[in-house]
Design a protein around this motif. Structure first.
Motif, PDB file in Angstrom:
ATOM      1  N   GLU A 226       0.821  -1.216   0.000  1.00 31.07           N
ATOM      2  CA  GLU A 226       0.000   0.000   0.000  1.00 31.07           C
ATOM      3  C   GLU A 226       0.861   1.274   0.000  1.00 31.07           C
ATOM      4  O   GLU A 226       0.644   2.199   0.768  1.00 31.07           O
ATOM      5  CB  GLU A 226      -0.950  -0.008   1.204  1.00 31.07           C
ATOM      6  CG  GLU A 226      -1.848  -1.232   1.292  1.00 31.07           C
ATOM      7  CD  GLU A 226      -2.769  -1.384   0.098  1.00 31.07           C
ATOM      8  OE1 GLU A 226      -3.128  -2.545  -0.205  1.00 31.07           O
ATOM      9  OE2 GLU A 226      -3.135  -0.374  -0.512  1.00 31.07           O
ATOM     10  N   LEU A 227       1.890   1.273  -0.848  1.00 28.70           N
ATOM     11  CA  LEU A 227       2.751   2.442  -1.039  1.00 28.70           C
ATOM     12  C   LEU A 227       3.575   2.787   0.192  1.00 28.70           C
ATOM     13  O   LEU A 227       4.032   3.916   0.337  1.00 28.70           O
ATOM     14  CB  LEU A 227       1.919   3.667  -1.461  1.00 28.70           C
ATOM     15  CG  LEU A 227       1.107   3.523  -2.740  1.00 28.70           C
ATOM     16  CD1 LEU A 227       0.297   4.780  -2.982  1.00 28.70           C
ATOM     17  CD2 LEU A 227       1.994   3.239  -3.939  1.00 28.70           C
ATOM     18  N   ASN A 228       3.782   1.851   1.107  1.00 28.09           N
ATOM     19  CA  ASN A 228       4.553   2.118   2.319  1.00 28.09           C
ATOM     20  C   ASN A 228       6.036   1.917   2.040  1.00 28.09           C
ATOM     21  O   ASN A 228       6.611   0.878   2.334  1.00 28.09           O
ATOM     22  CB  ASN A 228       4.094   1.204   3.457  1.00 28.09           C
ATOM     23  CG  ASN A 228       2.624   1.409   3.773  1.00 28.09           C
ATOM     24  OD1 ASN A 228       2.138   2.537   3.760  1.00 28.09           O
ATOM     25  ND2 ASN A 228       1.923   0.343   4.041  1.00 28.09           N
ATOM     26  N   GLN A 229       6.646   2.930   1.421  1.00 27.65           N
ATOM     27  CA  GLN A 229       8.047   2.813   1.040  1.00 27.65           C
ATOM     28  C   GLN A 229       8.827   4.040   1.465  1.00 27.65           C
ATOM     29  O   GLN A 229       8.389   5.172   1.293  1.00 27.65           O
ATOM     30  CB  GLN A 229       8.182   2.603  -0.467  1.00 27.65           C
ATOM     31  CG  GLN A 229       9.621   2.343  -0.904  1.00 27.65           C
ATOM     32  CD  GLN A 229       9.711   1.758  -2.300  1.00 27.65           C
ATOM     33  OE1 GLN A 229       8.742   1.184  -2.796  1.00 27.65           O
ATOM     34  NE2 GLN A 229      10.855   1.885  -2.927  1.00 27.65           N
ATOM     35  N   VAL A 230      10.011   3.777   2.027  1.00 27.67           N
ATOM     36  CA  VAL A 230      10.932   4.825   2.445  1.00 27.67           C
ATOM     37  C   VAL A 230      12.151   4.763   1.530  1.00 27.67           C
ATOM     38  O   VAL A 230      12.681   3.682   1.273  1.00 27.67           O
ATOM     39  CB  VAL A 230      11.386   4.615   3.903  1.00 27.67           C
ATOM     40  CG1 VAL A 230      12.432   5.662   4.288  1.00 27.67           C
ATOM     41  CG2 VAL A 230      10.217   4.678   4.847  1.00 27.67           C
ATOM     42  N   ALA A 231      12.605   5.902   1.043  1.00 29.73           N
ATOM     43  CA  ALA A 231      13.813   5.954   0.208  1.00 29.73           C
ATOM     44  C   ALA A 231      14.870   6.789   0.921  1.00 29.73           C
ATOM     45  O   ALA A 231      14.587   7.889   1.404  1.00 29.73           O
ATOM     46  CB  ALA A 231      13.503   6.546  -1.163  1.00 29.73           C
TER      47      ALA A 231
END
Length: 456
Positions: A226-231
């Protein structure tokens, strides 16, 4: 000019290099010295030993050979002296390597004619800043995607320089006759330029195919998380790889070199959270990063564009960090990622000399950037605090609700626990009730699956 120390004879001698740079009127001393130090780090990464530097203040670059005539004479004399010393050493002891300078590193991107003229005058191979970075990228690219991207960048840089290469070849390299000596003929430069263009087009097709595949993989990951991404973004050598290893518990390459890794890595935040969060690294930014490389490495920077949260990692002990902030902000704006929420993470606070210095630096940074986090990626308590901040970010929009799951649809139970924080579970003869916290989109999807199961 510094004198380099004698090396252990058992250690391989590194190729010698000189750094040359022009300080323009609009560049202050701090920025200029920072750029020189950065080029020295790039040289170290490339496996060169910097044995000195020549600088000059000018209102503009010399159009002929970058630096002024007088400074070029100084450089030439220094190199000749080094060569004389090297020859004398070699004559005295055939096993003794000399200290001759082999490379001139220019702290700007210069034109092909400037590079050629400077090379002819000083008698050494000239590498401008862009060539140095391209060579490092070329050596460090490990995946097929990264190698293709590097080749595109190198060919793009090479294309306008073919004319100078043709000048080196002389008249024989400038014209090829048509069949049997008839026809208009075609210059070697034209033929080489065409080959370069064809090769770039061929490689670009590969990139397009790989990007389509990555988009599919990214879409699948985003559906699952569900778009839970850290860069992780930031200046090269700011400690991003060390921080990623600490946040994910996975081994990644950590080296005290610029651009130690070029390939995007995606790992799960550890300990795992609800919702599940992915962490990705990106190629490090650098001052005056060639635009061709920004374009070529867009696939790694796309991780920043598609993330829900950016961790902007900064070296807390670097006196030039504010200029580095500007570089990172500029590049993020170029790829359209400047609107993505971010947390400024000042890393390497433990590199300061003592606890008092750490406390003073932390207070100074907090005063200027109130929402920042100051930490050491090597301290478990600091990583735990950052982990908590990341989880809180993704939990801020979570809502509390209840879902009923009939016994016939218990295969969804695992997904509920994976994507939701289950507060309470109770059961009756018809099925199980879950009191949970999750995001609105996850709740809508799970509710639909539950409703479908009851209807079936």
């Amino acid at each position: 000019m510094r004198n380099h120390s004698m090396q252990n004879p058992e250690e391989p001698r590194l190729p010698r290099a000189l750094i040359v740079a022009v300080q323009l009127d609009n560049v202050d001393d701090v920025e200029f010295e920072s750029s020189l130090a950065e080029l020295a780090d790039l040289a170290k990464t490339l496996g060169l030993e910097v044995v000195g530097q020549f600088t000059q203040k000018r209102s503009s670059f010399d159009s002929t050979a970058y630096m002024g005539v007088g400074k070029r004479v100084e450089i030439q004399q220094f190199i000749e002296d080094q060569q004389t010393n090297a020859d004398r050493l070699s004559q005295a002891d055939s096993q003794e390597a000399g200290d001759a300078v082999e490379f001139i590193l220019v702290d700007h991107e210069i034109s092909p004619s400037q590079a050629l003229n400077l090379e002819i005058e000083v008698g050494c191979e000239v590498m401008d800043r862009t060539v140095v970075i391209l060579e490092i990228f070329h050596r460090n690219a490990s995946s097929h995607a990264a190698r293709v991207q590097v080749e595109i960048a190198r060919l793009t840089y090479m294309a306008p320089r073919l004319r100078e290469a043709a000048k080196r070849a002389g008249p024989s390299g400038r014209q090829r006759s048509g069949t049997g000596g008839r026809g208009t003929g075609q210059s070697r430069n034209q033929m080489d330029s065409r080959k370069v263009r064809d090769r770039i087009a061929e490689l670009q097709k590969e990139i397009d195919a790989m990007e389509a595949n990555r988009d599919t993989q990214r879409s699948q990951r985003q559906t699952q998380t569900e778009l839970n991404q850290v860069a992780l973004v930031g200046y090269t050598n700011a400690g991003k790889s060390t921080l990623m290893r600490a946040l994910t518990g996975k081994e990644v390459l950590v080296a005290n070199k610029l651009f130690a890794t070029l390939d995007t890595k995606v790992r799960t935040l550890h300990p795992e959270s609800v919702p599940k969060v992915l962490v990705s690294d990106t190629v490090g930014f650098i001052k005056n990063l060639p635009h061709g490389l920004v374009a070529s490495f867009k696939s790694t920077l796309d991780e920043a564009l598609n993330a829900s949260l950016l961790l902007h990692v900064i070296d807390a002990g670097d006196p030039g960090f504010e200029a580095q902030l500007e570089v990172t902000d500029k590049v993020l704006a170029e790829i359209g990622a400047d609107t993505v929420p971010r947390i400024r993470v000042f890393n390497k606070i433990d590199y300061l000399v003592d606890a008092t210095s750490e406390a003073e630096r932390t207070a100074e940074l907090k005063a200027k950037y109130p929402d920042c986090i100051v930490l050491s990626a090597r301290r478990d308590e600091d990583i735990a605090k950052l982990h908590s901040n990341i989880v809180q970010f993704f939990q801020k929009d979570m809502i509390e609700s209840e879902i009923f799951l009939p016994w016939s649809a218990q295969e969804l139970r695992g997904e509920i626990f994976a994507s939701c924080e289950v507060l309470e579970e109770r059961a009756d003869a018809a099925g199980a009730f879950f009191c949970l916290r999750t995001t609105a989109d996850v709740l809508a999807r799970l509710s639909k699956l539950s409703d479908d199961a009851r209807l079936n």
